[in-house]
Design a protein around this motif. Structure first.
Motif, PDB file in Angstrom:
ATOM      1  N   LYS A 171      -2.789  48.231  -3.712  1.00 20.02           N
ATOM      2  CA  LYS A 171      -3.016  47.291  -2.613  1.00 20.02           C
ATOM      3  C   LYS A 171      -3.223  45.880  -3.137  1.00 20.02           C
ATOM      4  O   LYS A 171      -2.772  44.895  -2.541  1.00 20.02           O
ATOM      5  CB  LYS A 171      -4.239  47.734  -1.794  1.00 20.02           C
ATOM      6  N   LEU A 172      -3.929  45.765  -4.267  1.00 25.13           N
ATOM      7  CA  LEU A 172      -4.152  44.457  -4.881  1.00 25.13           C
ATOM      8  C   LEU A 172      -2.826  43.807  -5.251  1.00 25.13           C
ATOM      9  O   LEU A 172      -2.583  42.618  -4.974  1.00 25.13           O
ATOM     10  CB  LEU A 172      -5.035  44.637  -6.122  1.00 25.13           C
ATOM     11  N   TYR A 228      -4.212  42.493 -12.766  1.00 22.15           N
ATOM     12  CA  TYR A 228      -3.360  43.400 -11.996  1.00 22.15           C
ATOM     13  C   TYR A 228      -1.898  43.341 -12.418  1.00 22.15           C
ATOM     14  O   TYR A 228      -1.138  44.284 -12.228  1.00 22.15           O
ATOM     15  CB  TYR A 228      -3.469  43.076 -10.499  1.00 22.15           C
ATOM     16  N   PHE A 276     -15.447  52.375  -2.956  1.00 23.10           N
ATOM     17  CA  PHE A 276     -14.435  51.577  -2.281  1.00 23.10           C
ATOM     18  C   PHE A 276     -13.608  52.358  -1.252  1.00 23.10           C
ATOM     19  O   PHE A 276     -12.812  51.767  -0.524  1.00 23.10           O
ATOM     20  CB  PHE A 276     -13.486  50.937  -3.306  1.00 23.10           C
ATOM     21  N   LEU A 279     -11.170  54.189  -1.893  1.00 18.04           N
ATOM     22  CA  LEU A 279      -9.835  54.352  -2.465  1.00 18.04           C
ATOM     23  C   LEU A 279      -9.990  54.779  -3.911  1.00 18.04           C
ATOM     24  O   LEU A 279     -10.952  54.377  -4.588  1.00 18.04           O
ATOM     25  CB  LEU A 279      -9.057  53.025  -2.435  1.00 18.04           C
ATOM     26  N   TRP A 339      -8.755  54.445  -7.851  1.00 22.79           N
ATOM     27  CA  TRP A 339      -8.483  53.179  -8.547  1.00 22.79           C
ATOM     28  C   TRP A 339      -7.004  52.800  -8.472  1.00 22.79           C
ATOM     29  O   TRP A 339      -6.658  51.623  -8.369  1.00 22.79           O
ATOM     30  CB  TRP A 339      -8.936  53.274 -10.010  1.00 22.79           C
ATOM     31  N   GLU A 382      -8.647  42.664 -10.609  1.00 23.51           N
ATOM     32  CA  GLU A 382      -8.206  41.505  -9.833  1.00 23.51           C
ATOM     33  C   GLU A 382      -7.634  40.399 -10.708  1.00 23.51           C
ATOM     34  O   GLU A 382      -6.817  39.604 -10.253  1.00 23.51           O
ATOM     35  CB  GLU A 382      -9.373  40.976  -9.001  1.00 23.51           C
ATOM     36  N   PHE A 416     -15.470  55.291  -8.189  1.00 23.42           N
ATOM     37  CA  PHE A 416     -14.665  54.231  -7.581  1.00 23.42           C
ATOM     38  C   PHE A 416     -14.324  54.600  -6.145  1.00 23.42           C
ATOM     39  O   PHE A 416     -14.408  53.771  -5.230  1.00 23.42           O
ATOM     40  CB  PHE A 416     -13.388  54.015  -8.401  1.00 23.42           C
ATOM     41  N   LYS A 417     -13.969  55.867  -5.941  1.00 24.26           N
ATOM     42  CA  LYS A 417     -13.616  56.289  -4.588  1.00 24.26           C
ATOM     43  C   LYS A 417     -14.845  56.320  -3.686  1.00 24.26           C
ATOM     44  O   LYS A 417     -14.767  55.980  -2.498  1.00 24.26           O
ATOM     45  CB  LYS A 417     -12.945  57.652  -4.631  1.00 24.26           C
ATOM     46  N   ALA A 474     -13.382  46.538 -10.649  1.00 24.52           N
ATOM     47  CA  ALA A 474     -12.571  45.924  -9.598  1.00 24.52           C
ATOM     48  C   ALA A 474     -12.268  44.461  -9.927  1.00 24.52           C
ATOM     49  O   ALA A 474     -11.137  43.990  -9.742  1.00 24.52           O
ATOM     50  CB  ALA A 474     -13.298  46.022  -8.249  1.00 24.52           C
ATOM     51  N   GLU A 476      -4.853  53.495  -5.998  1.00 19.91           N
ATOM     52  CA  GLU A 476      -4.579  52.969  -4.662  1.00 19.91           C
ATOM     53  C   GLU A 476      -5.099  51.536  -4.531  1.00 19.91           C
ATOM     54  O   GLU A 476      -4.445  50.675  -3.938  1.00 19.91           O
ATOM     55  CB  GLU A 476      -5.227  53.866  -3.604  1.00 19.91           C
ATOM     56  N   TYR A 477      -6.288  51.304  -5.092  1.00 19.13           N
ATOM     57  CA  TYR A 477      -6.873  49.960  -5.065  1.00 19.13           C
ATOM     58  C   TYR A 477      -5.970  48.978  -5.803  1.00 19.13           C
ATOM     59  O   TYR A 477      -5.712  47.866  -5.326  1.00 19.13           O
ATOM     60  CB  TYR A 477      -8.261  50.004  -5.701  1.00 19.13           C
TER      61      TYR A 477
END
Length: 542
Positions: free
Chosen positions: A486-487, A448, A476, A478, A480, A445, A472-473, A441, A482-483
């Motif tokens: 959103k990021l 991305y 979090f 979500l 990866w 970040e 990951f799901k 994650a 989807e994460y």
């Protein structure tokens, strides 16, 4: 909402403006016209919802105007305001859609009551039209999927009943008599990784591109049909009602079109001609077998009408070499991994025939082995239900070169990288209790804006794709992708506050290669487009 006042006397138009409760009725724009011709120009340019018109005017009068509105702007609500209490005028107004016929001098209460009725009627009809349009859009979107489902059922042997054939004929406008059919099958997973990477963010765009070219070359339903095999989403199937020789010419034309569009040519397995519809499922299986059992070394032809590969290689399973590979991976020594992979691979480099299905089997076995090693090292877990999108990338990447042939260097490199990655992950688990999902994650970040894929993440963090998807799901809530989405959108929201940055530039800055896809993802997450979001933010700040 807009209203148009049509009268040849300006003082009458002014009086109506003063009498109407326009703001209360939601009418914020008032337009004027002195006769029917000016009114038509205003209606064409501004499309008012409400029209108030006199009947006796020079030039094009109210009667002619109502006839024009009835034909060209039927959704408009018309109120007639006339100085003539004439039955013929009233009848003409009603016949051509007039809602009310008011006599001059008009009273304020009477005018506003008619206006309220007209506004309410327009809003009710507008709601019905919007709902009807929405339903039409849904139907049009679903129709290709419905057609694909009908054809898929026929291909796999579940749709050869007379009722199913009748539905197919009606839905696709097929010929009434189809005596014979031959089938062609291709798979987008036979494309190389570089080509698939271009469509990573929009895999359906690749599917639609191939389908459109196939349909264009097939021309009409009287010649044949093209569809996506829904049980194998990377598979495109063609049914051709003509001879095998004409199908071959069509496939050559398709590949010419693909060369210009995606800079690649596809491999096709083709069947012999069979009776329609009884022989369709057998022909489909025949064509699919010929595609997957094509020889991936040494042969450059794209159309495969014979079974080329031998089944004798199926005994050479990757899992038969699992223990040496696991020990080499645990050594975390590149030379040891290379030696082990070379030892396993060496016999295959001397073969003259290796089928595509063999490559697929090896890749599936590799993912299964790596995932099991990591699970065994970690201990028991409670798996959550995962979608196919969580578990696998849009299309499986096999070690093919741009010609769709096996690349031994790619296969060797893939095996070495994944084994080294797994070894480092297993070693880390034994000596510490890290939080690899949190590390992934954090990496996302800071990266991305790059073109990230699950395969790249797996290689960098020495984990299998399936393991990352599941863990990951779990951690979090979500997957990866989807994460990551959103990021990117959260960062895009910050950038959109700068009015100097165009939406296309913001899209690029947060890692989207396609502005339309960026807008689609943004609206899915935020409920509005990037432009609408920017407008809302700027209005709040002003």
């Amino acid at each position: 909402m807009k209203a148009l006042l049509v009268d040849d006397e300006q003082h009458v138009r002014h009086a109506i403006q003063l009498l109407g409760h326009w703001d209360d009725l939601g009418i914020d724009i008032l337009l004027e016209a002195a006769d029917g011709n000016e009114a038509i120009e205003a209606i064409t340019a501004h499309q008012p919802e409400i029209i108030l018109s006199d009947m006796r005017m020079p030039g094009k009068d109210g009667m002619a105007l109502l006839e024009w509105i009835s034909a060209h702007a039927p959704h408009c609500k018309v109120i007639v305001i006339s100085g003539y209490d004439d039955f013929e005028l009233v009848r003409h107004a009603i016949r051509h859609g007039g809602m009310d016929y008011l006599l001059k001098p008009v009273e304020a209460d009477e005018l506003n009551a008619s206006l309220m009725k007209a506004v309410k009627s327009w809003e009710e009809e507008h709601t019905l039209r919007a709902e009807s349009t929405k339903q039409s859009i849904v139907v049009n979107r679903m129709r290709p999927h419905y057609q694909d489902r009908l054809l898929t059922e026929l291909a796999i042997g579940r749709g050869n009943t007379s009722a199913h054939i009748q539905r197919l004929q009606e839905e696709l406008n097929l010929p009434c008599l189809i005596p014979m059919c031959c089938v062609a099958v291709t798979s987008l997973s036979h494309l190389d990784a570089d080509c698939l990477a271009k469509y990573r963010s929009q895999p359906d765009l690749l599917v639609f591109s191939v389908l459109n070219i196939c349909a264009e070359m097939m021309r009409t339903p009287t010649e044949g049909v093209t569809f996506r095999q829904l049980n194998q989403p990377d598979e495109i199937v063609l049914f051709h009602w003509g001879a095998l020789s004409s199908l071959t010419r069509i496939l050559d034309s398709i590949n010419d079109g693909l060369e210009q569009t995606i800079q690649r040519r596809l491999h096709f397995g083709v069947s012999t001609c069979e009776n329609y519809p009884a022989g369709i499922s057998g022909a489909y299986l025949d064509a699919s077998s010929k595609l997957w059992r094509r020889n991936t070394i040494g042969t450059r032809r794209r159309i495969h009408s014979t079974l080329e590969s031998s089944s004798r290689n199926k005994g050479q399973r990757l899992t038969a070499f699992e223990e040496p590979m696991r020990i080499a991976a645990l050594s975390c020594h590149a030379a040891s991994v290379t030696d082990t992979v070379t030892e396993w691979l060496e016999p295959f480099t001397k073969l003259e025939v290796i089928g595509a299905e063999q490559l697929q089997q090896w890749m599936q076995e590799l993912e299964w082995m790596l995932s099991r090693w990591l699970d065994d090292a970690e201990g028991q877990f409670s798996p959550e239900e995962e979608s196919a999108e969580d578990q696998f990338p849009p299309f499986a990447e096999l070690p093919f070169d741009p010609e769709g042939l096996l690349s031994f260097p790619l296969l060797r490199s893939l095996l070495e990288q994944r084994l080294l990655a797994a070894g480092k992950a297993l070693t880390a688990q034994r000596h510490a209790d890290p939080d690899p999902m949190r590390e992934i994650a954090r990496y996302m970040e800071t990266h991305y804006q790059e073109d990230l894929s699950l395969q790249q993440i797996a290689a960098r963090f020495y984990l299998s794709r399936e393991y990352i998807s599941r863990k990951f799901k779990q951690q979090f809530g979500l997957n990866w992708s989807e994460y990551l989405g959103k990021l990117r959108i959260n960062n895009a929201k910050l950038l959109l506050q700068n009015p100097s940055l165009r939406v296309a530039k913001v899209s690029e800055m947060v890692g989207f290669q396609d502005e339309k896809y960026f807008s689609k993802v943004f609206k899915k997450i935020e409920g509005m487009t990037p432009a609408e979001y920017r407008k809302t933010i700027l209005q709040r700040g002003s």
